[in-house]
Design a protein around this motif. Structure first.
Motif, mmCIF file in Angstrom:
data_model
loop_
_atom_site.group_PDB
_atom_site.id
_atom_site.type_symbol
_atom_site.label_atom_id
_atom_site.label_comp_id
_atom_site.label_asym_id
_atom_site.label_seq_id
_atom_site.Cartn_x
_atom_site.Cartn_y
_atom_site.Cartn_z
ATOM 1 N N ASP A 120 1.439 1.654 -7.955
ATOM 2 C CA ASP A 120 1.717 1.901 -6.409
ATOM 3 C C ASP A 120 2.167 0.387 -6.223
ATOM 4 O OD1 ASP A 120 1.541 1.675 -3.826
ATOM 5 O OD2 ASP A 120 0.233 3.638 -3.814
ATOM 6 N N GLY A 123 5.849 -0.980 -1.536
ATOM 7 C CA GLY A 123 5.396 -0.795 -0.638
ATOM 8 C C GLY A 123 6.228 -1.146 0.744
ATOM 9 N N PRO A 124 7.474 -0.984 0.743
ATOM 10 C CA PRO A 124 8.491 -1.586 1.832
ATOM 11 C C PRO A 124 8.110 -0.339 2.952
ATOM 12 C CG PRO A 124 9.920 -0.436 0.367
ATOM 13 C CD PRO A 124 8.397 -0.612 -0.363
ATOM 14 N N ASN A 125 8.664 -0.876 4.002
ATOM 15 C CA ASN A 125 8.205 0.129 5.407
ATOM 16 C C ASN A 125 9.777 0.438 5.854
ATOM 17 O OD1 ASN A 125 5.438 -0.131 5.435
ATOM 18 N ND2 ASN A 125 5.951 -2.285 5.892
ATOM 19 N N HIS A 134 5.879 -8.138 0.053
ATOM 20 C CA HIS A 134 6.633 -6.917 -0.581
ATOM 21 C C HIS A 134 7.369 -7.582 -1.709
ATOM 22 C CE1 HIS A 134 6.185 -5.431 3.899
ATOM 23 N NE2 HIS A 134 5.861 -4.420 3.075
ATOM 24 N N HIS A 160 5.527 4.083 -2.599
ATOM 25 C CA HIS A 160 4.836 4.316 -1.428
ATOM 26 C C HIS A 160 5.468 3.769 -0.194
ATOM 27 C CE1 HIS A 160 1.007 6.043 0.148
ATOM 28 N NE2 HIS A 160 0.813 5.007 0.856
ATOM 29 N N GLY A 162 6.567 2.960 3.401
ATOM 30 C CA GLY A 162 5.760 3.141 4.631
ATOM 31 C C GLY A 162 6.595 3.814 5.743
ATOM 32 N N GLU A 270 4.382 7.511 2.457
ATOM 33 C CA GLU A 270 3.207 8.127 3.126
ATOM 34 C C GLU A 270 3.026 9.575 3.688
ATOM 35 O OE1 GLU A 270 2.472 3.510 4.862
ATOM 36 O OE2 GLU A 270 2.935 5.130 6.010
ATOM 37 N N TYR A 337 -3.266 4.628 8.312
ATOM 38 C CA TYR A 337 -2.897 3.839 7.179
ATOM 39 C C TYR A 337 -3.650 4.557 6.131
ATOM 40 C CZ TYR A 337 -1.533 0.100 3.619
ATOM 41 O OH TYR A 337 -0.929 -0.399 2.832
ATOM 42 N N ASP A 341 -3.314 6.860 2.514
ATOM 43 C CA ASP A 341 -3.797 6.626 1.279
ATOM 44 C C ASP A 341 -4.424 7.639 0.510
ATOM 45 O OD1 ASP A 341 -2.241 4.266 0.034
ATOM 46 O OD2 ASP A 341 -2.969 2.896 1.425
ATOM 47 N N TYR A 359 -2.958 -0.451 -7.612
ATOM 48 C CA TYR A 359 -2.234 -0.793 -6.442
ATOM 49 C C TYR A 359 -1.864 -2.245 -6.287
ATOM 50 C CZ TYR A 359 -3.875 3.758 -4.837
ATOM 51 O OH TYR A 359 -4.110 4.958 -4.592
ATOM 52 N N VAL A 361 -0.668 -4.618 -4.066
ATOM 53 C CA VAL A 361 -0.728 -5.184 -2.818
ATOM 54 C C VAL A 361 -1.296 -6.428 -2.428
ATOM 55 C CG1 VAL A 361 -0.858 -4.176 -0.601
ATOM 56 C CG2 VAL A 361 -0.632 -2.541 -2.649
ATOM 57 N N GLN A 365 -5.010 -7.111 1.943
ATOM 58 C CA GLN A 365 -5.351 -5.651 2.204
ATOM 59 C C GLN A 365 -6.673 -5.296 1.249
ATOM 60 O OE1 GLN A 365 -2.389 -2.918 2.402
ATOM 61 N NE2 GLN A 365 -0.855 -4.299 3.176
ATOM 62 N N HIS A 368 -9.278 -2.964 3.125
ATOM 63 C CA HIS A 368 -8.626 -1.672 3.195
ATOM 64 C C HIS A 368 -8.732 -0.567 1.879
ATOM 65 C CE1 HIS A 368 -5.613 1.658 3.790
ATOM 66 N NE2 HIS A 368 -4.983 1.156 2.839
ATOM 67 N N PHE A 369 -8.511 -1.117 0.654
ATOM 68 C CA PHE A 369 -8.444 -0.510 -0.489
ATOM 69 C C PHE A 369 -9.979 -0.277 -0.948
ATOM 70 C CE2 PHE A 369 -4.221 -1.921 -0.829
ATOM 71 C CZ PHE A 369 -3.626 -0.800 -0.951
HETATM 72 N N1 ARG Z 1 3.537 -0.263 3.533
HETATM 73 C C1 ARG Z 1 2.508 -1.174 3.264
HETATM 74 C C2 ARG Z 1 2.563 -2.567 3.849
HETATM 75 O O1 ARG Z 1 3.632 -3.040 4.244
HETATM 76 C C3 ARG Z 1 2.234 -1.483 1.782
HETATM 77 C C4 ARG Z 1 1.857 -0.265 1.007
HETATM 78 C C5 ARG Z 1 1.042 -0.509 -0.177
HETATM 79 N N2 ARG Z 1 0.337 0.555 -0.777
HETATM 80 C C6 ARG Z 1 -0.398 1.557 -0.579
HETATM 81 N N3 ARG Z 1 -0.657 2.508 -1.223
HETATM 82 N N4 ARG Z 1 -1.182 1.212 0.547
HETATM 83 O O2 ARG Z 1 1.731 -3.124 4.236
#
Ligand code: ARG
Length: 600
Positions: A120, A123-125, A134, A160, A162, A270, A337, A341, A359, A361, A365, A368-369
């Motif tokens: 994973d 992770g762009p949004n 990113h 993944h 966003g 997501e 978020y 996940d 992951y 990332v 974070q 979070h994980f």
């Molecule tokens: N879109 C998220 C961000 O910009 C990162 C995603 C990372 N991957 C995940 N499975 N949460 O922070």
């Protein structure tokens, strides 16, 4: 095909074992004194204590057992009981021939048992601009994907995307307020326009505007929250508009990632886990994991006694659970978020059944994980320890803070690549490289040099450390840089072309000169470098190897003429070594996500 270092390591372990020493103590490592030996084992020192023996005598007994091994040119005891090993040239020649014959893998071994692995990364949004996190995720994730696949695993890379959070509600409300998407604002089932009412430029402009407004204007923020919940709840006009946002963003991102040679197998977002939501919530409720907390629904993930001090708004300090509970449904009724996940883990379990999910990332974070993984283990959505967060440090500007563009804004991938390509053109011209190429070819090479510089600069650092963005240094043709490695590869290509023109062909490898010995040892080390990088999830181990190989080749080429070697057999042998070095260098660079040009 086992590498020589591993084979010798096994022989040394066997010799120690025959003296009653545990395998863990009998390790073989590259020699600290390459002038004296290729490898060393310090096992006798540690083992002698346990066995109450004299280390030098123990080392001598082990050495005696190794005596006569045709792969070893010499076995010597040094100092208090180090065993120094020098590899026989004939054994190295044989190994180098195996590497040379293996154009696809350059001697690298594959895993015994292939696993299914999800990576994973990226992770762009939608609409939100990318930041350096990113960028690093894309570069490191792409390399790990290639490395895991190279080792033989079945790998799925997932962006993944966003596309399901609060930023979507912000955009919907902003579009509505500007009257850009009136046709989508009506309630009911549509139909809605198939044409996107917004362009990428609109999204780029609207998002920062809306995000800023939400910070100052609580009424606006509440409307955006409500729109988020309605979108997730399935309001048709919002869904239709959202689909346009996603498509417009995805297309732009695909182009930019393509320029970086980053390529996802899945462009899931997501939102793709949304269909699993009802089933997941029901299951979490039925198992008693999902509980009410102040109007929200959470899963408690801390074990009894796992707490940390937390300051409350009134100033008092309490012992709060650590990690904090995972927020699954907010008091407004939105999926968060962590919710997407968690549902994605369930989705992947059903669709792929991974043995391992990585992951890639930002380190920030980590908590979070920790929350999501614990919830997934508790719910039985993933096997214990099968989820790993691979955090990384930041790419910083000269000021030591996360990198920003010259204008001070957040990073735009396009701008970064353009800036690097400008610098690459400049450097190529300075070095008088590519003078004789067509403008198109020159452009293609400048682009490759730019990407190599950015990626190598990132991947040559251990994943977990931060580094400073310094385009001048990254782009130098000297030192530990991407351009230097490309230049070395291109030099070998040119040598091989000249050889072909002269009717020369690679042949049997014979090792005689020290520089040949060193090059063959380096070729042997690639397999273990890929194993180590794979096990530690650390691409820099491959980057280190690529650099060592380029340097070893360079020394070899300076000391051992190829085209004007004294006799035909030596020419053929050195050509075979050169070709093996090139193949291995190109493969190592490919594992880092770097393409090597044919010429420059
Ligand atoms: N879109 C998220 C961000 O910009 C990162 C995603 C990372 N991957 C995940 N499975 N949460 O922070």
């Amino acid at each position: 095909m086992t590498d020589l270092k591993t084979e010798l390591g096994e022989a040394v372990v066997a010799a120690f074992a025959a003296e009653g020493v545990d395998a863990a103590l009998a390790r073989v490592t590259p020699s600290d004194r390459p002038d004296l030996a290729d490898f060393q084992s310090n096992g006798a020192l540690a083992a002698a204590k346990a066995l109450k023996a004299n280390p030098r005598e123990l080392a001598a007994r082990v050495a005696a057992r190794l005596e006569g091994d045709p792969r070893l040119a010499s076995i010597e005891i040094a100092g208090p009981g180090f065993i120094n090993l020098k590899v026989a040239d004939a054994a190295l020649a044989k190994r180098a021939e195996n590497v040379a014959a293996d154009a696809e893998r350059a001697g690298a071994a594959v895993v015994d048992e292939a696993r299914k692995v999800v990576i994973d990364y990226g992770g762009p949004n939608v609409a939100k601009p990318m930041h350096v996190g990113h960028l690093r995720s894309a570069i490191i994730g792409e390399s790990l994907k290639r490395l895991f696949r190279f080792r033989g695993d079945e790998v799925t890379g997932d962006a993944h995307f966003g596309d399901w959070g609060f930023q979507m509600g912000l955009l919907i409300v902003a579009c509505g307020d500007e009257g850009l998407a009136d046709a989508f604002m009506v309630e009911g089932d549509g139909p809605f326009p198939a044409e996107s009412p917004v362009t990428l430029a609109d999204l780029d402009r609207l998002y920062p505007l809306a995000a800023g407004k939400a910070k100052e204007d609580p009424a606006f923020r509440d409307r955006a929250r409500k729109a988020t919940a309605e979108l997730q709840g399935g309001r048709p006009g919002y869904r239709a508009l959202w689909q346009h946002f996603v498509a417009v963003s995805r297309e732009a991102l695909k182009r930019e990632y393509g320029d970086l040679s980053v390529d996802f197998d899945l462009w899931n977002g997501e939102s793709d886990a949304d269909p699993l939501m009802p089933e997941m919530l029901e299951h979490l409720k039925a198992t008693g994991l999902l509980v009410e907390d102040d109007g929200a629904q959470v899963v408690h993930v801390a074990r009894p006694g796992e707490t940390r001090k937390k300051k409350l708004p009134d100033g008092s300090v309490i012992e709060a659970p650590s990690p904090p509970p995972l927020l699954v449904i907010s008091s407004e009724g939105s999926a968060m978020y962590g919710t997407t996940d968690l549902a994605t883990i369930l989705d992947r379990k059903k669709a792929i059944g991974p043995d391992l999910a990585l992951y890639v990332v930002d380190e920030r974070q980590a908590e979070h994980f920790e929350q999501v993984f614990r919830a997934a283990y508790l719910a039985g959505y993933a096997a214990d320890k099968s989820l790993e967060h691979l955090g990384f440090g930041t790419m910083n500007g000269q000021d030591g803070k996360p990198f920003k563009t010259r204008a001070g804004g957040v990073l735009k991938l396009r701008d970064l690549i353009d800036q690097a390509t400008d610098k690459a053109r400049e450097r190529l011209k300075e070095a008088k490289l590519g003078d004789d190429l067509s403008p198109d070819e020159f452009e293609a090479i400048a682009h490759k040099v730019a990407i190599a510089a950015l990626k190598f600069a990132d991947l040559s650092n251990a994943r977990t450390t931060s580094y400073v963005f310094d385009l001048d240094r990254f782009m130098s043709f000297e030192g530990k840089t991407g351009p230097y490695l490309l230049y070395q590869a291109v030099r070998i290509r040119s040598l091989l072309r000249k050889a072909t023109d002269q009717g020369l062909a690679p042949g049997a490898i014979v090792i005689g000169e020290p520089a040949e010995h060193d090059l063959a040892l380096t070729l042997d080390a690639f397999s273990q470098a890929t194993v180590e990088a794979y096990e530690k999830r650390m691409p820099h181990v491959v980057a280190e190897h690529a650099y060592r190989l380029a340097q070893s080749f360079s020394k070899f080429y300076a000391a051992c003429p190829v085209l004007i070697a004294p006799d035909e057999a030596t020419k053929a042998s050195r050509l075979a070594l050169s070709k093996a070095a090139l193949d291995q260098l190109v493969i190592a660079l490919r594992l880092l996500g770097i393409d090597t040009p044919e010429r420059m």
